[in-house]
Design an enzyme around this catalytic site. Structure first.
Site, PDB file in Angstrom:
ATOM      1  N   ASP A  38       0.851  -1.200   0.000  1.00 32.54           N
ATOM      2  CA  ASP A  38       0.000   0.000   0.000  1.00 32.54           C
ATOM      3  C   ASP A  38       0.878   1.238   0.000  1.00 32.54           C
ATOM      4  O   ASP A  38       2.008   1.217   0.489  1.00 32.54           O
ATOM      5  CB  ASP A  38      -0.929   0.033   1.219  1.00 32.54           C
ATOM      6  N   ASP A  59       4.285   2.579  -4.209  1.00 32.68           N
ATOM      7  CA  ASP A  59       3.317   2.775  -5.291  1.00 32.68           C
ATOM      8  C   ASP A  59       3.325   1.545  -6.204  1.00 32.68           C
ATOM      9  O   ASP A  59       4.387   1.149  -6.700  1.00 32.68           O
ATOM     10  CB  ASP A  59       3.758   4.024  -6.072  1.00 32.68           C
ATOM     11  N   ASN A  82      -5.740  -5.054  -5.996  1.00 29.35           N
ATOM     12  CA  ASN A  82      -6.897  -4.249  -5.614  1.00 29.35           C
ATOM     13  C   ASN A  82      -6.604  -2.758  -5.479  1.00 29.35           C
ATOM     14  O   ASN A  82      -7.522  -1.946  -5.462  1.00 29.35           O
ATOM     15  CB  ASN A  82      -7.400  -4.849  -4.279  1.00 29.35           C
ATOM     16  N   TYR A 146     -11.286   7.165 -14.719  1.00 30.67           N
ATOM     17  CA  TYR A 146     -11.484   5.977 -13.870  1.00 30.67           C
ATOM     18  C   TYR A 146     -12.082   4.830 -14.696  1.00 30.67           C
ATOM     19  O   TYR A 146     -11.614   3.690 -14.629  1.00 30.67           O
ATOM     20  CB  TYR A 146     -12.417   6.363 -12.716  1.00 30.67           C
ATOM     21  N   LYS A 150     -10.473   1.159 -15.593  1.00 31.52           N
ATOM     22  CA  LYS A 150     -11.089  -0.082 -15.106  1.00 31.52           C
ATOM     23  C   LYS A 150     -11.512  -0.999 -16.259  1.00 31.52           C
ATOM     24  O   LYS A 150     -11.488  -2.235 -16.119  1.00 31.52           O
ATOM     25  CB  LYS A 150     -12.281   0.235 -14.195  1.00 31.52           C
ATOM     26  N   THR A 181     -16.552   2.626   1.324  1.00 34.06           N
ATOM     27  CA  THR A 181     -15.138   2.643   1.728  1.00 34.06           C
ATOM     28  C   THR A 181     -14.642   4.095   1.662  1.00 34.06           C
ATOM     29  O   THR A 181     -15.289   4.959   1.056  1.00 34.06           O
ATOM     30  CB  THR A 181     -14.242   1.806   0.781  1.00 34.06           C
TER      31      THR A 181
END
Ligand code: NAD
Length: 251
Positions: A38, A59, A82, A146, A150, A181
């Protein structure tokens, strides 16, 4: 759930949200060793896994991170790829640097994570789940960077599934709709909604009612269990698929 005892698993984006919930879910299944990645070094350090854990702060889009990962652990059984970041701007307003940052984290980072995981599984096979998003399938205004990243994640999973099959490596993607989240706190529209609704909880509930037939957003723990199913031997004949988990939003 079969297939987890004493296995080594990589989880990226492990310090928060779906990644942290996946770590908890996997620990409860008897995982032997974690490799956790992370950007947020402090939260990563605070994560209590109760298992042998290699923590790599950095990263996912940095090749140097994956050199360190290979030095620390060169064989894997399972991977939850993820890590990702949100973005929201109409195409005409997208700042090119912002576009590059989203592509780097969500797509370049996914390719490098996948490359490391597949190399580390080449000898004995394994199972990989990539976190995509329903935005990679259903178009909405303001999601260009985004959504494009994806959609790329989904196609990467399919190509990887075909390339990995001969070595016994399964690769699947999950495409969640809204999940409660911290990623939402990065989105200006959500911050406005929190002000309007009076609390974060009320804003998440309002978003869930807006366009999701089941009327609510998912909890990170629910998505983690679905990722767990795809990782597990219960899904042994499933590869190259995209599990849509969006409460009916894309119907
Ligand atoms: P989150 O913000 O709670 O967690 C994301 C984690 O990834 C954070 O800990 C962050 O530090 C880490 N991260 C971000 N960029 C990174 C990078 N470049 N390198 C290493 N780590 C990085 O959000 P979440 O909702 O748990 O997100 C997990 C994944 O789920 C993301 O890929 C996201 O796009 C996807 N997703 C989320 C939703 C949702 O509604 N929450 C819906 C669909 C898909």
């Amino acid at each position: 759930m079969p297939g987890f005892q004493n296995k080594t698993v990589l989880v990226t984006g492990a310090a928060s949200g779906i990644g942290a919930a996946s770590v908890s879910w996997l620990a409860a299944q008897g995982i032997g060793r974690f490799v956790l990645v992370d950007l947020d070094a402090e939260r990563l350090e605070r994560l209590d896994t109760g298992r042998e854990t290699l923590r790599l702060a950095g990263d996912v889009a940095d090749p140097e991170l994956w050199h360190r990962a290979t030095e620390g652990c060169d064989t894997l059984d399972l991977a939850v790829l993820n890590a990702g970041r949100a973005d929201a701007a109409p195409l005409v307003d997208i700042d090119f640097l912002q576009w590059r940052q989203v592509m780097a984290a969500n797509l370049d980072g996914m390719m490098l994570s996948l490359q490391y995981a597949m190399r580390a599984m080449a000898a004995s096979g394994g199972s990989i789940v990539q976190t995509a998003s329903i935005s990679g399938i259903k178009a909405e205004p303001g999601t260009a960077a985004y959504a494009a990243s994806k959609a790329g994640v989904i196609q990467l999973a399919k190509v990887a599934a075909k390339e990995g099959a001969a070595q016994g490596i399964r690769v699947n993607a999950i495409a969640p709709g809204g999940v409660d989240t911290p990623i939402w706190d990065q989105v200006p529209m959500f911050r406005d909604l929190v002000d309007q609704e009076g609390s974060r909880k009320a804003a998440i509930a309002a978003l869930g009612r807006m366009a999701t037939p089941l009327g609510r957003y998912a909890r990170a723990e629910e998505i983690a269990a679905q990722i767990g199913f795809l990782l597990s031997d219960a899904a042994a004949t499933i590869t190259g698929t995209v599990l849509v988990s969006d409460g009916g939003y894309s119907l």
